[in-house]
Design a protein around this motif. Structure first.
Motif, PDB file in Angstrom:
ATOM      1  N   GLU A   1     -45.727  42.353   0.281  1.00 51.02           N
ATOM      2  CA  GLU A   1     -46.724  42.638   1.012  1.00 51.02           C
ATOM      3  C   GLU A   1     -47.513  41.300   1.304  1.00 51.02           C
ATOM      4  OE1 GLU A   1     -51.003  45.088   1.959  1.00 51.02           O
ATOM      5  OE2 GLU A   1     -49.482  45.811   0.725  1.00 51.02           O
ATOM      6  N   THR A   2     -47.779  40.700  -0.194  1.00 52.27           N
ATOM      7  CA  THR A   2     -48.381  39.217  -0.103  1.00 52.27           C
ATOM      8  C   THR A   2     -47.505  38.314  -0.843  1.00 52.27           C
ATOM      9  OG1 THR A   2     -49.588  39.875  -2.125  1.00 52.27           O
ATOM     10  CG2 THR A   2     -50.582  40.320  -0.253  1.00 52.27           C
ATOM     11  N   PHE A   3     -47.767  36.766  -0.894  1.00 48.37           N
ATOM     12  CA  PHE A   3     -46.854  35.995  -1.324  1.00 48.37           C
ATOM     13  C   PHE A   3     -47.630  34.913  -1.726  1.00 48.37           C
ATOM     14  CE2 PHE A   3     -46.552  35.657   3.185  1.00 48.37           C
ATOM     15  CZ  PHE A   3     -46.328  34.158   3.490  1.00 48.37           C
ATOM     16  N   THR A   4     -47.122  34.034  -2.455  1.00 46.18           N
ATOM     17  CA  THR A   4     -47.768  32.708  -2.729  1.00 46.18           C
ATOM     18  C   THR A   4     -46.939  31.506  -2.168  1.00 46.18           C
ATOM     19  OG1 THR A   4     -46.643  32.427  -4.780  1.00 46.18           O
ATOM     20  CG2 THR A   4     -48.780  33.458  -4.692  1.00 46.18           C
ATOM     21  N   THR A   5     -47.662  30.276  -2.198  1.00 46.95           N
ATOM     22  CA  THR A   5     -46.887  28.934  -1.817  1.00 46.95           C
ATOM     23  C   THR A   5     -45.321  29.027  -2.898  1.00 46.95           C
ATOM     24  OG1 THR A   5     -48.730  27.932  -1.456  1.00 46.95           O
ATOM     25  CG2 THR A   5     -46.781  26.562  -1.568  1.00 46.95           C
ATOM     26  N   GLU A   6     -45.703  29.216  -3.893  1.00 51.85           N
ATOM     27  CA  GLU A   6     -44.379  29.107  -4.853  1.00 51.85           C
ATOM     28  C   GLU A   6     -43.218  30.177  -4.686  1.00 51.85           C
ATOM     29  OE1 GLU A   6     -47.319  29.226  -5.728  1.00 51.85           O
ATOM     30  OE2 GLU A   6     -47.820  27.094  -6.326  1.00 51.85           O
ATOM     31  N   SER A   7     -43.779  31.269  -3.793  1.00 52.51           N
ATOM     32  CA  SER A   7     -42.675  32.409  -3.518  1.00 52.51           C
ATOM     33  C   SER A   7     -41.713  31.630  -2.714  1.00 52.51           C
ATOM     34  CB  SER A   7     -43.333  33.282  -2.969  1.00 52.51           C
ATOM     35  OG  SER A   7     -44.386  34.288  -3.810  1.00 52.51           O
ATOM     36  N   LEU A   8     -42.175  30.567  -1.798  1.00 54.56           N
ATOM     37  CA  LEU A   8     -41.001  30.127  -0.754  1.00 54.56           C
ATOM     38  C   LEU A   8     -40.448  28.883  -1.217  1.00 54.56           C
ATOM     39  CD1 LEU A   8     -43.528  30.559   2.207  1.00 54.56           C
ATOM     40  CD2 LEU A   8     -42.025  32.182   1.528  1.00 54.56           C
ATOM     41  N   ILE A   9     -40.600  28.447  -2.267  1.00 54.96           N
ATOM     42  CA  ILE A   9     -39.992  27.199  -2.657  1.00 54.96           C
ATOM     43  C   ILE A   9     -38.688  27.406  -2.762  1.00 54.96           C
ATOM     44  CG2 ILE A   9     -39.858  25.202  -4.510  1.00 54.96           C
ATOM     45  CD1 ILE A   9     -43.046  25.561  -4.620  1.00 54.96           C
ATOM     46  N   PRO A  10     -38.116  28.476  -3.815  1.00 54.66           N
ATOM     47  CA  PRO A  10     -36.642  28.567  -3.995  1.00 54.66           C
ATOM     48  C   PRO A  10     -35.938  28.547  -2.652  1.00 54.66           C
ATOM     49  CG  PRO A  10     -37.890  29.814  -5.441  1.00 54.66           C
ATOM     50  CD  PRO A  10     -38.844  29.618  -4.459  1.00 54.66           C
ATOM     51  N   ALA A  11     -36.399  29.399  -1.737  1.00 54.32           N
ATOM     52  CA  ALA A  11     -35.617  29.735  -0.446  1.00 54.32           C
ATOM     53  C   ALA A  11     -35.542  28.542   0.454  1.00 54.32           C
ATOM     54  CB  ALA A  11     -36.238  30.940   0.234  1.00 54.32           C
ATOM     55  N   THR A  12     -36.568  27.648   0.367  1.00 52.46           N
ATOM     56  CA  THR A  12     -36.931  26.445   1.258  1.00 52.46           C
ATOM     57  C   THR A  12     -36.199  25.176   0.875  1.00 52.46           C
ATOM     58  OG1 THR A  12     -39.186  26.111   0.796  1.00 52.46           O
ATOM     59  CG2 THR A  12     -38.755  27.771   2.653  1.00 52.46           C
ATOM     60  N   GLY A  13     -36.325  25.163  -0.632  1.00 52.06           N
ATOM     61  CA  GLY A  13     -35.924  23.817  -1.252  1.00 52.06           C
ATOM     62  C   GLY A  13     -37.017  22.754  -0.703  1.00 52.06           C
ATOM     63  N   MET A  14     -38.223  23.076  -0.450  1.00 52.81           N
ATOM     64  CA  MET A  14     -39.356  22.239  -0.045  1.00 52.81           C
ATOM     65  C   MET A  14     -40.425  22.007  -1.314  1.00 52.81           C
ATOM     66  SD  MET A  14     -40.316  23.248   3.838  1.00 52.81           S
ATOM     67  CE  MET A  14     -39.359  23.453   4.929  1.00 52.81           C
ATOM     68  N   SER A  15     -40.997  20.903  -1.285  1.00 53.78           N
ATOM     69  CA  SER A  15     -41.837  20.836  -2.057  1.00 53.78           C
ATOM     70  C   SER A  15     -43.348  21.646  -1.843  1.00 53.78           C
ATOM     71  CB  SER A  15     -42.552  19.347  -2.126  1.00 53.78           C
ATOM     72  OG  SER A  15     -43.074  19.093  -1.121  1.00 53.78           O
ATOM     73  N   ARG A  16     -43.858  21.669  -3.087  1.00 52.70           N
ATOM     74  CA  ARG A  16     -45.214  22.778  -2.887  1.00 52.70           C
ATOM     75  C   ARG A  16     -46.032  22.218  -1.697  1.00 52.70           C
ATOM     76  NH1 ARG A  16     -50.391  23.504  -4.429  1.00 52.70           N
ATOM     77  NH2 ARG A  16     -50.880  25.587  -5.300  1.00 52.70           N
ATOM     78  N   VAL A  17     -46.179  20.700  -1.769  1.00 51.30           N
ATOM     79  CA  VAL A  17     -47.212  20.267  -0.725  1.00 51.30           C
ATOM     80  C   VAL A  17     -46.695  20.485   0.573  1.00 51.30           C
ATOM     81  CG1 VAL A  17     -48.017  18.071   0.082  1.00 51.30           C
ATOM     82  CG2 VAL A  17     -48.032  18.471  -2.362  1.00 51.30           C
ATOM     83  N   SER A  18     -45.323  20.383   0.946  1.00 54.37           N
ATOM     84  CA  SER A  18     -44.639  20.500   2.102  1.00 54.37           C
ATOM     85  C   SER A  18     -44.887  22.035   2.501  1.00 54.37           C
ATOM     86  CB  SER A  18     -43.340  20.268   2.284  1.00 54.37           C
ATOM     87  OG  SER A  18     -43.132  18.785   2.154  1.00 54.37           O
ATOM     88  N   VAL A  19     -44.658  22.851   1.589  1.00 55.09           N
ATOM     89  CA  VAL A  19     -44.615  24.505   2.013  1.00 55.09           C
ATOM     90  C   VAL A  19     -46.217  24.712   2.347  1.00 55.09           C
ATOM     91  CG1 VAL A  19     -44.450  26.652   1.026  1.00 55.09           C
ATOM     92  CG2 VAL A  19     -42.684  25.020   0.540  1.00 55.09           C
TER      93      VAL A  19
END
Length: 246
Positions: free
Chosen positions: A180-198
């Motif tokens: 239901e909720t997520f954080t910036t870090e949750s998306l890093i593995p799937a996108t391969g982007m840096s934390r700043v970019s996400v």
């Protein structure tokens, strides 16, 4: 710009917000932290003995109103810029801040980029005043009095630095999450982007109503953002269109 570092006073009674202000300030060049105060009397003591260029000021300060400090500066004619950093966003406070000549107004929670814009604007104005000739021309006056121009956007409607393929990638990663909720870090593995970019893409989606954002401090006092999807259909629409529609 002046060779003299910007002298900054922080007036904030929340220890975690104070740490965040100090951390952000330390990331800027040519800035000196003069003092940290948690109340109005302490700030007035500093102002009586130290040279200060900019005050980062909270409004709610242990039963006192931070705008007392702004009125004090006004009475004495002190040339000090004030940036309000506060949870106070009621119309009465906003109008009072404007009447008193507050330079900028940041509502908590705030991000480093917005913080940097506020401090840099104070620096630019002070540097312009130092170089001001006896007879100012229009260009000098525009630097002092014109509001900042809005961020540049491209023909696809995205702010500079964002791309449609990456935005689609972020949307896909969010929709694939079974939470239901997520954080910036949750998306890093799937996108391969840096934390700043996400974070940049999440900020865009939040500003345009696709996501909701919650803010809190972590165990070590660092700010943390949690997101939730507000409009799944609209987010899915980003996957099938050539450009986002805010």
């Amino acid at each position: 710009m002046s060779d003299t570092p910007l002298q900054v006073l922080i007036v904030e009674d929340d220890p975690m917000v104070m740490r965040l202000n100090v951390e952000y300030l330390n990331r800027l060049e040519d800035v000196t932290l003069v003092a940290q105060c948690g109340d109005v009397p302490g700030a007035l003591d500093v102002l009586e003995r130290d040279a200060v260029d900019v005050i980062l000021l909270d409004v709610y300060l242990r039963g006192r109103n931070g705008l007392e400090i702004v009125r004090y500066l006004q009475r004495l004619g002190r040339d000090i810029d004030v940036i309000l950093i506060t949870a106070a966003s009621e119309t009465e406070t906003v109008r009072a801040a404007r009447r008193l000549g507050v330079r900028d107004y940041l509502v908590k929670p705030f991000e480093f980029e917005r913080f940097k814009v506020a401090v840099d604007a104070c620096r630019r104005v002070r540097a312009t005043l130092e170089r001001l000739p006896e007879q100012a021309d229009q260009r000098d006056l525009d630097r002092l009095f014109q509001p900042a121009r809005p961020r540049q956007t491209r023909s696809d409607g995205l702010p500079k630095g964002l791309t449609t393929p990456s935005l689609v990638q972020i949307a896909q990663a969010i929709l694939a999450l079974d939470e239901e909720t997520f954080t910036t870090e949750s998306l890093i593995p799937a996108t391969g982007m840096s934390r700043v970019s996400v974070r940049k893409y999440l900020k865009y989606l939040t500003e345009h109503g696709y996501l909701g954002e919650s803010f809190h401090y972590g165990q070590v006092g660092r700010p943390s953002f949690t997101y939730r999807c507000l409009d799944t259909s609209a987010l899915q629409g980003l996957l099938t269109t050539d450009r986002p529609t805010p």
